[in-house]
Design a protein around this motif. Structure first.
Motif, PDB file in Angstrom:
ATOM      1  N   GLY A 271     -58.548 -11.125  35.252  1.00 24.09           N
ATOM      2  CA  GLY A 271     -59.420 -11.655  34.833  1.00 24.09           C
ATOM      3  C   GLY A 271     -60.867 -11.230  35.116  1.00 24.09           C
ATOM      4  N   ASN A 272     -61.951 -11.881  34.645  1.00 19.32           N
ATOM      5  CA  ASN A 272     -63.363 -11.360  34.549  1.00 19.32           C
ATOM      6  C   ASN A 272     -64.069 -11.581  35.855  1.00 19.32           C
ATOM      7  OD1 ASN A 272     -64.929  -9.688  33.174  1.00 19.32           O
ATOM      8  ND2 ASN A 272     -66.204 -11.284  32.217  1.00 19.32           N
ATOM      9  N   ASP A 273     -63.574 -12.608  36.662  1.00 21.16           N
ATOM     10  CA  ASP A 273     -64.256 -12.977  37.899  1.00 21.16           C
ATOM     11  C   ASP A 273     -64.011 -11.680  38.987  1.00 21.16           C
ATOM     12  OD1 ASP A 273     -64.662 -15.552  36.878  1.00 21.16           O
ATOM     13  OD2 ASP A 273     -63.010 -16.454  38.131  1.00 21.16           O
ATOM     14  N   ALA A 274     -65.452 -11.607  39.317  1.00 16.67           N
ATOM     15  CA  ALA A 274     -65.613 -10.332  40.212  1.00 16.67           C
ATOM     16  C   ALA A 274     -65.097 -10.708  41.644  1.00 16.67           C
ATOM     17  CB  ALA A 274     -67.210 -10.105  40.577  1.00 16.67           C
ATOM     18  N   ASP A 275     -64.943 -11.992  41.914  1.00  9.13           N
ATOM     19  CA  ASP A 275     -64.232 -12.118  43.424  1.00  9.13           C
ATOM     20  C   ASP A 275     -62.844 -12.952  43.162  1.00  9.13           C
ATOM     21  OD1 ASP A 275     -65.246 -14.572  42.227  1.00  9.13           O
ATOM     22  OD2 ASP A 275     -66.317 -15.056  44.026  1.00  9.13           O
ATOM     23  N   LEU A 276     -62.054 -12.280  42.591  1.00  3.03           N
ATOM     24  CA  LEU A 276     -60.466 -12.493  42.778  1.00  3.03           C
ATOM     25  C   LEU A 276     -59.910 -12.664  44.031  1.00  3.03           C
ATOM     26  CD1 LEU A 276     -59.261 -11.262  39.165  1.00  3.03           C
ATOM     27  CD2 LEU A 276     -59.951 -13.424  39.657  1.00  3.03           C
ATOM     28  N   SER A 277     -59.120 -13.512  44.039  1.00  2.00           N
ATOM     29  CA  SER A 277     -58.561 -13.551  45.615  1.00  2.00           C
ATOM     30  C   SER A 277     -57.808 -12.360  45.653  1.00  2.00           C
ATOM     31  CB  SER A 277     -57.693 -15.063  45.841  1.00  2.00           C
ATOM     32  OG  SER A 277     -56.801 -14.868  44.928  1.00  2.00           O
ATOM     33  N   ASP A 278     -57.237 -11.897  46.802  1.00  4.06           N
ATOM     34  CA  ASP A 278     -56.145 -11.060  47.217  1.00  4.06           C
ATOM     35  C   ASP A 278     -55.073 -11.284  46.356  1.00  4.06           C
ATOM     36  OD1 ASP A 278     -58.116  -9.428  48.402  1.00  4.06           O
ATOM     37  OD2 ASP A 278     -57.373  -9.831  50.490  1.00  4.06           O
ATOM     38  N   GLN A 279     -54.409 -12.749  46.781  1.00  2.00           N
ATOM     39  CA  GLN A 279     -53.245 -13.224  46.163  1.00  2.00           C
ATOM     40  C   GLN A 279     -53.055 -12.971  44.785  1.00  2.00           C
ATOM     41  OE1 GLN A 279     -50.655 -13.749  48.147  1.00  2.00           O
ATOM     42  NE2 GLN A 279     -49.562 -13.595  46.199  1.00  2.00           N
ATOM     43  N   THR A 280     -54.369 -13.418  43.849  1.00  2.00           N
ATOM     44  CA  THR A 280     -54.240 -13.256  42.422  1.00  2.00           C
ATOM     45  C   THR A 280     -54.122 -12.034  41.964  1.00  2.00           C
ATOM     46  OG1 THR A 280     -55.821 -15.097  42.235  1.00  2.00           O
ATOM     47  CG2 THR A 280     -55.717 -13.505  40.386  1.00  2.00           C
ATOM     48  N   ILE A 281     -54.831 -10.681  42.689  1.00  2.00           N
ATOM     49  CA  ILE A 281     -54.609  -9.592  42.333  1.00  2.00           C
ATOM     50  C   ILE A 281     -53.325  -9.207  42.654  1.00  2.00           C
ATOM     51  CG2 ILE A 281     -55.731  -7.184  43.222  1.00  2.00           C
ATOM     52  CD1 ILE A 281     -58.294  -8.469  43.321  1.00  2.00           C
ATOM     53  N   THR A 282     -52.906  -9.407  43.926  1.00  2.00           N
ATOM     54  CA  THR A 282     -51.457  -8.889  44.261  1.00  2.00           C
ATOM     55  C   THR A 282     -50.604  -9.397  43.263  1.00  2.00           C
ATOM     56  OG1 THR A 282     -51.941  -8.902  46.578  1.00  2.00           O
ATOM     57  CG2 THR A 282     -49.431  -9.029  45.993  1.00  2.00           C
ATOM     58  N   ASP A 283     -50.498 -10.860  42.838  1.00  2.00           N
ATOM     59  CA  ASP A 283     -49.391 -11.366  42.039  1.00  2.00           C
ATOM     60  C   ASP A 283     -49.594 -10.713  40.569  1.00  2.00           C
ATOM     61  OD1 ASP A 283     -48.828 -13.043  44.001  1.00  2.00           O
ATOM     62  OD2 ASP A 283     -49.846 -14.747  42.956  1.00  2.00           O
ATOM     63  N   HIS A 284     -50.800 -10.178  40.162  1.00  2.00           N
ATOM     64  CA  HIS A 284     -50.931  -9.581  38.835  1.00  2.00           C
ATOM     65  C   HIS A 284     -50.463  -8.232  38.807  1.00  2.00           C
ATOM     66  CE1 HIS A 284     -52.703  -8.111  35.104  1.00  2.00           C
ATOM     67  NE2 HIS A 284     -53.162  -6.813  35.899  1.00  2.00           N
ATOM     68  N   ILE A 285     -50.381  -7.203  39.959  1.00  2.00           N
ATOM     69  CA  ILE A 285     -49.820  -6.150  40.313  1.00  2.00           C
ATOM     70  C   ILE A 285     -48.398  -6.291  40.086  1.00  2.00           C
ATOM     71  CG2 ILE A 285     -49.469  -4.415  41.795  1.00  2.00           C
ATOM     72  CD1 ILE A 285     -52.510  -4.709  42.727  1.00  2.00           C
ATOM     73  N   LEU A 286     -47.796  -7.084  40.922  1.00  2.00           N
ATOM     74  CA  LEU A 286     -46.311  -7.204  40.745  1.00  2.00           C
ATOM     75  C   LEU A 286     -45.705  -7.851  39.597  1.00  2.00           C
ATOM     76  CD1 LEU A 286     -46.087  -9.195  44.253  1.00  2.00           C
ATOM     77  CD2 LEU A 286     -45.387  -6.896  43.947  1.00  2.00           C
ATOM     78  N   GLU A 287     -46.884  -8.500  38.889  1.00  2.00           N
ATOM     79  CA  GLU A 287     -46.012  -8.752  37.622  1.00  2.00           C
ATOM     80  C   GLU A 287     -46.217  -7.794  36.277  1.00  2.00           C
ATOM     81  OE1 GLU A 287     -46.963 -12.265  34.124  1.00  2.00           O
ATOM     82  OE2 GLU A 287     -47.579 -12.663  36.212  1.00  2.00           O
ATOM     83  N   HIS A 288     -47.162  -6.837  36.580  1.00  2.00           N
ATOM     84  CA  HIS A 288     -47.528  -6.129  35.531  1.00  2.00           C
ATOM     85  C   HIS A 288     -47.149  -4.340  35.725  1.00  2.00           C
ATOM     86  CE1 HIS A 288     -48.927  -9.069  32.686  1.00  2.00           C
ATOM     87  NE2 HIS A 288     -49.479  -9.832  33.988  1.00  2.00           N
ATOM     88  N   ALA A 289     -47.272  -4.214  37.068  1.00  2.00           N
ATOM     89  CA  ALA A 289     -47.298  -2.691  37.277  1.00  2.00           C
ATOM     90  C   ALA A 289     -45.834  -2.138  37.233  1.00  2.00           C
ATOM     91  CB  ALA A 289     -47.519  -2.499  39.023  1.00  2.00           C
ATOM     92  N   LYS A 290     -45.804  -0.829  36.470  1.00  2.00           N
ATOM     93  CA  LYS A 290     -44.482  -0.348  36.098  1.00  2.00           C
ATOM     94  C   LYS A 290     -44.895   1.302  36.610  1.00  2.00           C
ATOM     95  CE  LYS A 290     -43.727  -3.292  32.061  1.00  2.00           C
ATOM     96  NZ  LYS A 290     -43.678  -3.061  30.951  1.00  2.00           N
ATOM     97  N   THR A 291     -43.682   1.880  36.652  1.00  2.00           N
ATOM     98  CA  THR A 291     -43.830   3.384  36.932  1.00  2.00           C
ATOM     99  C   THR A 291     -43.603   4.119  35.628  1.00  2.00           C
ATOM    100  OG1 THR A 291     -43.190   5.091  38.343  1.00  2.00           O
ATOM    101  CG2 THR A 291     -41.699   3.457  38.115  1.00  2.00           C
TER     102      THR A 291
END
Length: 108
Positions: A24-44
């Motif tokens: 998201g473009n908001d500079a102050d996203l919550s830690d939970q929003t960032i964590t959820d994004h990582i868990l949903e999209h991160a791959k190795t």
């Protein structure tokens, strides 16, 4: 992720970065929003190995016949038994590991 997002917002990158598309473009996203994004999209793109390391020491998960220590009738035959990541593709070694495991199971 927070550091990367901060770097992308710096004036030196304004000419090449129009906006952050995700999470998201908001500079102050919550830690939970960032964590959820990582868990949903991160791959190795790497080939994880060593999580069920083979060996004869107390730290090894499987023995040299690929039997899980302390769990009767269970073997592991994938890249997780490799003590460390090899420098090439893991496909051929895993095929060899599976072939050896089949031999162990069949008693060959």
């Amino acid at each position: 992720m927070k550091i990367a997002r901060n770097i992308l917002r710096q004036p030196a990158l304004q000419a090449v970065v129009a906006e952050e598309l995700s999470p998201g473009n908001d500079a102050d996203l919550s830690d939970q929003t960032i964590t959820d994004h990582i868990l949903e999209h991160a791959k190795t793109v790497y080939h994880p190995c060593g999580t069920c390391r083979m060996g004869t020491d107390d730290g090894a998960v499987v023995d040299p016949q690929l039997r899980v220590r302390g769990v009767p009738r269970l073997r592991i035959c994938d890249a997780s038994i490799m003590p460390r990541l090899i420098s090439g593709n893991t496909n051929a070694p895993v095929i060899m590991i599976a072939d050896r495991c089949a031999d162990f199971i069949l008693g060959g």
